[in-house]
Design a protein around this motif. Structure first.
Motif, short mmCIF file in Angstrom:
data_model
loop_
_atom_site.label_atom_id
_atom_site.label_comp_id
_atom_site.label_asym_id
_atom_site.label_seq_id
_atom_site.Cartn_x
_atom_site.Cartn_y
_atom_site.Cartn_z
N TYR A 72 5.40 5.30 -5.15
CA TYR A 72 5.15 4.03 -4.47
C TYR A 72 4.19 4.22 -3.30
O TYR A 72 3.34 3.36 -3.05
N ASP A 73 4.32 5.34 -2.59
CA ASP A 73 3.40 5.60 -1.48
C ASP A 73 1.96 5.72 -1.99
O ASP A 73 1.01 5.33 -1.30
N VAL A 76 0.72 2.32 -2.33
CA VAL A 76 0.41 1.75 -1.01
C VAL A 76 -0.99 2.14 -0.59
O VAL A 76 -1.77 1.32 -0.08
N PRO A 83 3.73 -1.12 2.84
CA PRO A 83 4.36 0.20 2.96
C PRO A 83 5.88 0.09 3.10
O PRO A 83 6.42 -0.94 3.50
#
Length: 322
Positions: A72-73, A76, A83
């Motif tokens: 997921y980062d 982002v 975030p």
């Protein structure tokens, strides 16, 4: 209370406000960024998965929460998703705000009585705070009084403004410091330091009067400049001997602590001792000035030196001793 480590508890109940609920209140109020739940994170991973991968990360490796957070980062950074909020950031945001509850009761009589009690408590706290400040001011005034006694007598008798008076106080303090270096017992050293400080400063005052001041009587500007020069010289001598760092003068253990009346009003034992010492010297000075021959002669020289000299009083001797 605004921190995650020390939440308030109600008897027989769960904590009033946990970290998640507290942070959600900040989000709802617009004070913090919205958190990304696990479900939202997983939905985003599914949405942006292409050919069994998210960027360079194979979907087969996303079998742990840490791996999914890492993926997921990446989204982002590369897809512009909002975030995640780390636990440390969440705790910092909570700690920066104050959470409180509003007491509300359906009966106006109960709320009015509670308000009256709270107002009475606040008034008592304010009174005790004022008393605490007054006692601190009184003890501080005692210190200034001890310093001002000699200056007042010197000016009253000799009509000399002694610009080196502060340095004489410094000499007394350094005398106590030297004695404390020699005598290890703090109680014995302070008992020796008090008379020794008076003796050292008395001898220094006599020496200054005999060598400098007595040649400059009735010349106020010259005495002002002379004592100012002596002040600078004494400061430099002290710097050369003891250095420029502050030197500790430790009080005995029986002067540690404070006299505590309640949680608001307290006064330290050392300030009580200073105040009592100030009263002692005030009484001693009044006794000497009103009940002894030396005090009578000092007051006579203060009021009229020529008339005192005609009555057999030696003004030079009085000037030297004061």
């Amino acid at each position: 209370d605004g921190t995650s480590g020390s939440v308030m508890l109600m008897s027989g109940a769960t904590p009033e406000l946990d970290q998640t609920a507290a942070y959600q209140m900040l989000v709802d109020a617009g004070f913090a960024a919205e958190t990304i739940s696990s479900d939202k994170r997983n939905e985003s991973l599914i949405e942006f998965a292409e050919n069994g991968r998210i960027g360079d990360i194979p979907l087969s490796t996303l079998n742990t929460e840490e791996a999914r957070d890492t993926a997921y980062d990446w989204l982002v950074l590369n897809r512009g998703l909002p975030p995640r909020v780390a636990d440390d950031e969440m705790r910092s945001a909570i700690a920066a705000h104050v959470f409180y509850g509003v007491y509300d009761h359906p009966s106006p009589d109960v709320t009015s009585a509670a308000s009256d009690v709270l107002a009475g408590i606040n008034n008592k706290v304010m009174v005790y705070k004022l008393m605490d400040l007054a006692l601190d001011g009184l003890s501080l005034a005692s210190i200034y009084f001890l310093a001002a006694i000699g200056l007042a007598i010197t000016f009253g008798v000799m009509r000399v403004i002694n610009m080196a008076h502060g340095e004489f106080i410094m000499m007394g303090a350094y005398t106590g410091y030297v004695i404390q270096l020699i005598v290890p017992s703090y109680t014995i050293s302070i008992m020796l330091a008090i008379p020794a400080a008076f003796g050292v400063t008395f001898l220094a005052g006599v020496l200054m009067e005999r060598l400098v001041i007595r040649h400059l009587y009735k010349r106020p500007l010259e005495t002002l400049l002379a004592t100012f020069g002596i002040s600078i010289a004494l400061q430099q001598i002290a710097k050369n001997i003891f250095g420029t760092q502050a030197r500790p003068l430790t009080s005995p253990s029986w002067l540690d602590g404070a006299f505590v009346v309640n949680d608001v009003l307290a006064i330290s034992n050392i300030r009580i001792a200073i105040f009592c010492l100030g009263l002692l010297f005030l009484g001693l000075m009044l006794y000497v000035m009103t009940r002894t021959r030396f005090g009578l002669e000092t007051r006579a020289v203060t009021q009229n030196p020529a008339m005192a000299a005609s009555m057999g009083i030696n003004p030079d001797r009085i000037n030297m001793l004061t």
